[in-house]
Design a protein around this motif. Structure first.
Motif, mmCIF file in Angstrom:
data_model
loop_
_atom_site.group_PDB
_atom_site.id
_atom_site.type_symbol
_atom_site.label_atom_id
_atom_site.label_comp_id
_atom_site.label_asym_id
_atom_site.label_seq_id
_atom_site.Cartn_x
_atom_site.Cartn_y
_atom_site.Cartn_z
ATOM 1 N N GLU A 13 43.037 41.499 40.583
ATOM 2 C CA GLU A 13 42.163 40.853 41.564
ATOM 3 C C GLU A 13 40.812 40.500 40.935
ATOM 4 N N ARG A 14 40.279 41.384 40.122
ATOM 5 C CA ARG A 14 39.007 41.102 39.442
ATOM 6 C C ARG A 14 39.163 39.933 38.467
ATOM 7 N N LEU A 15 40.282 39.895 37.739
ATOM 8 C CA LEU A 15 40.553 38.765 36.835
ATOM 9 C C LEU A 15 40.606 37.457 37.623
ATOM 10 N N LEU A 16 41.326 37.480 38.728
ATOM 11 C CA LEU A 16 41.452 36.277 39.547
ATOM 12 C C LEU A 16 40.100 35.834 40.091
ATOM 13 N N ASP A 17 39.271 36.786 40.497
ATOM 14 C CA ASP A 17 37.942 36.451 41.015
ATOM 15 C C ASP A 17 37.092 35.750 39.959
ATOM 16 N N VAL A 18 37.043 36.308 38.748
ATOM 17 C CA VAL A 18 36.196 35.699 37.712
ATOM 18 C C VAL A 18 36.793 34.407 37.176
ATOM 19 N N SER A 19 38.120 34.247 37.262
ATOM 20 C CA SER A 19 38.735 33.010 36.770
ATOM 21 C C SER A 19 38.243 31.805 37.566
ATOM 22 N N ARG A 20 37.799 32.035 38.783
ATOM 23 C CA ARG A 20 37.303 30.943 39.638
ATOM 24 C C ARG A 20 35.885 30.515 39.258
ATOM 25 N N ASN A 24 37.347 25.844 33.957
ATOM 26 C CA ASN A 24 38.563 25.268 34.547
ATOM 27 C C ASN A 24 39.087 26.205 35.622
ATOM 28 N N PRO A 25 38.350 26.385 36.705
ATOM 29 C CA PRO A 25 38.686 27.431 37.669
ATOM 30 C C PRO A 25 40.057 27.269 38.329
ATOM 31 N N GLU A 26 40.425 26.048 38.701
ATOM 32 C CA GLU A 26 41.721 25.864 39.371
ATOM 33 C C GLU A 26 42.879 26.167 38.421
ATOM 34 N N ARG A 27 42.778 25.658 37.202
ATOM 35 C CA ARG A 27 43.841 25.894 36.217
ATOM 36 C C ARG A 27 43.961 27.366 35.880
ATOM 37 N N ASP A 28 42.836 27.998 35.555
ATOM 38 C CA ASP A 28 42.863 29.383 35.092
ATOM 39 C C ASP A 28 43.305 30.338 36.198
ATOM 40 N N TYR A 29 42.833 30.103 37.409
ATOM 41 C CA TYR A 29 43.257 30.935 38.540
ATOM 42 C C TYR A 29 44.760 30.797 38.764
ATOM 43 N N CYS A 30 45.247 29.572 38.775
ATOM 44 C CA CYS A 30 46.674 29.310 38.980
ATOM 45 C C CYS A 30 47.499 29.941 37.861
ATOM 46 N N LEU A 31 47.068 29.785 36.642
ATOM 47 C CA LEU A 31 47.789 30.332 35.491
ATOM 48 C C LEU A 31 47.904 31.854 35.584
ATOM 49 N N HIS A 73 62.723 31.322 41.074
ATOM 50 C CA HIS A 73 61.917 32.219 41.909
ATOM 51 C C HIS A 73 61.316 31.432 43.063
ATOM 52 N N PRO A 74 61.072 32.101 44.168
ATOM 53 C CA PRO A 74 60.346 31.441 45.254
ATOM 54 C C PRO A 74 58.872 31.290 44.884
ATOM 55 N N LEU A 75 58.235 30.293 45.449
ATOM 56 C CA LEU A 75 56.786 30.149 45.349
ATOM 57 C C LEU A 75 56.196 30.776 46.604
ATOM 58 N N TYR A 76 55.234 31.657 46.424
ATOM 59 C CA TYR A 76 54.604 32.338 47.548
ATOM 60 C C TYR A 76 53.343 31.592 47.959
ATOM 61 N N ARG A 80 51.238 28.987 45.801
ATOM 62 C CA ARG A 80 51.448 27.587 46.174
ATOM 63 C C ARG A 80 50.096 26.906 46.420
ATOM 64 N N ASP A 81 49.195 27.603 47.096
ATOM 65 C CA ASP A 81 47.840 27.073 47.311
ATOM 66 C C ASP A 81 47.133 26.852 45.976
ATOM 67 N N ALA A 82 47.248 27.830 45.074
ATOM 68 C CA ALA A 82 46.615 27.719 43.755
ATOM 69 C C ALA A 82 47.226 26.567 42.963
ATOM 70 N N LEU A 83 48.521 26.450 43.039
ATOM 71 C CA LEU A 83 49.234 25.390 42.335
ATOM 72 C C LEU A 83 48.833 24.014 42.874
ATOM 73 N N THR A 84 48.756 23.888 44.180
ATOM 74 C CA THR A 84 48.350 22.627 44.801
ATOM 75 C C THR A 84 46.927 22.249 44.374
ATOM 76 N N ALA A 85 46.017 23.230 44.371
ATOM 77 C CA ALA A 85 44.631 22.964 43.954
ATOM 78 C C ALA A 85 44.595 22.498 42.494
ATOM 79 N N TRP A 86 45.365 23.162 41.620
ATOM 80 C CA TRP A 86 45.389 22.780 40.205
ATOM 81 C C TRP A 86 46.009 21.390 40.047
#
Length: 182
Positions: A13-20, A24-31, A73-76, A80-86
């Motif tokens: 969660e901390r990694l995801l927070d700082v990735s934003r 490249n916040p959308e790419r890095d968060y999604c990745l 795999h299913p997309l959760y 999916r939101d992160a992927l759409t933003a990226w």
């Protein structure tokens, strides 16, 4: 720094927070989110193609390496939101004809080394006590699935392991499996 080989849920969660907050916040968060959710090796995630993603049916093809079992795999919702933003950010750049899902700023396939750099940088900025790297997300996925009570065989299939001995490490240390013993 500890030699632990996985990240905890709070560290992710901390990694995801700082990735934003990066360049490249959308790419890095999604990745990071997708690498964790699908338990991907770095070469698996940098090999994803746009054609591997089916947003209509909410699924993604996971092409496993090292003789692993590929699967769908299913997309959760959060990913999916992160992927759409990226994908929206990605579409605004002139190099959208590239088939790779994750692109560098120059429009090339994101390299393995760059993914390592992204995780290391996010880990430092998040103040983690470990040197974060992509394979830690794969292990974190296995442990998280075990913590949720998922069957060892299901984890094996999810991570693409051919040999269950590669999977049992996630469930062997999980105290939750003993809760209903008595």
């Amino acid at each position: 720094m500890t030699n632990r080989k996985y990240l905890t849920a709070s560290e992710i969660e901390r990694l995801l927070d700082v990735s934003r907050q990066g360049s490249n916040p959308e790419r890095d968060y999604c990745l990071i989110r997708m690498c964790f959710i699908h338990g991907c090796r770095v070469s698996e995630i940098n090999s994803w193609l746009l054609s591997d993603i089916d947003l209509t049916h909410n699924r993604i093809f996971i092409r496993r390496l090292k003789n692993g079992l590929s699967t769908i795999h299913p997309l959760y919702e959060l990913e999916r939101d992160a992927l759409t933003a990226w994908l929206n950010v990605r579409a605004r750049h002139r190099h959208t004809a590239k088939e790779w899902l994750f692109l560098s700023q120059k429009g090339n396939r994101l390299s393995r080394q760059r993914i390592y750099d992204i995780l290391r940088d996010c880990g430092r900025r998040a103040g983690l006590d470990v040197n974060a790297h992509p394979h830690m997300l794969r292990h974190a996925c296995g442990y998280a699935l075990a913590d949720k009570g998922m069957d060892t065989r299901l984890i094996q299939d999810y991570l693409g392991h051919r040999n269950i001995q590669h999977t049992v490490l996630y469930t062997a240390t999980n105290a939750q499996r003993f809760l209903r013993a008595w």
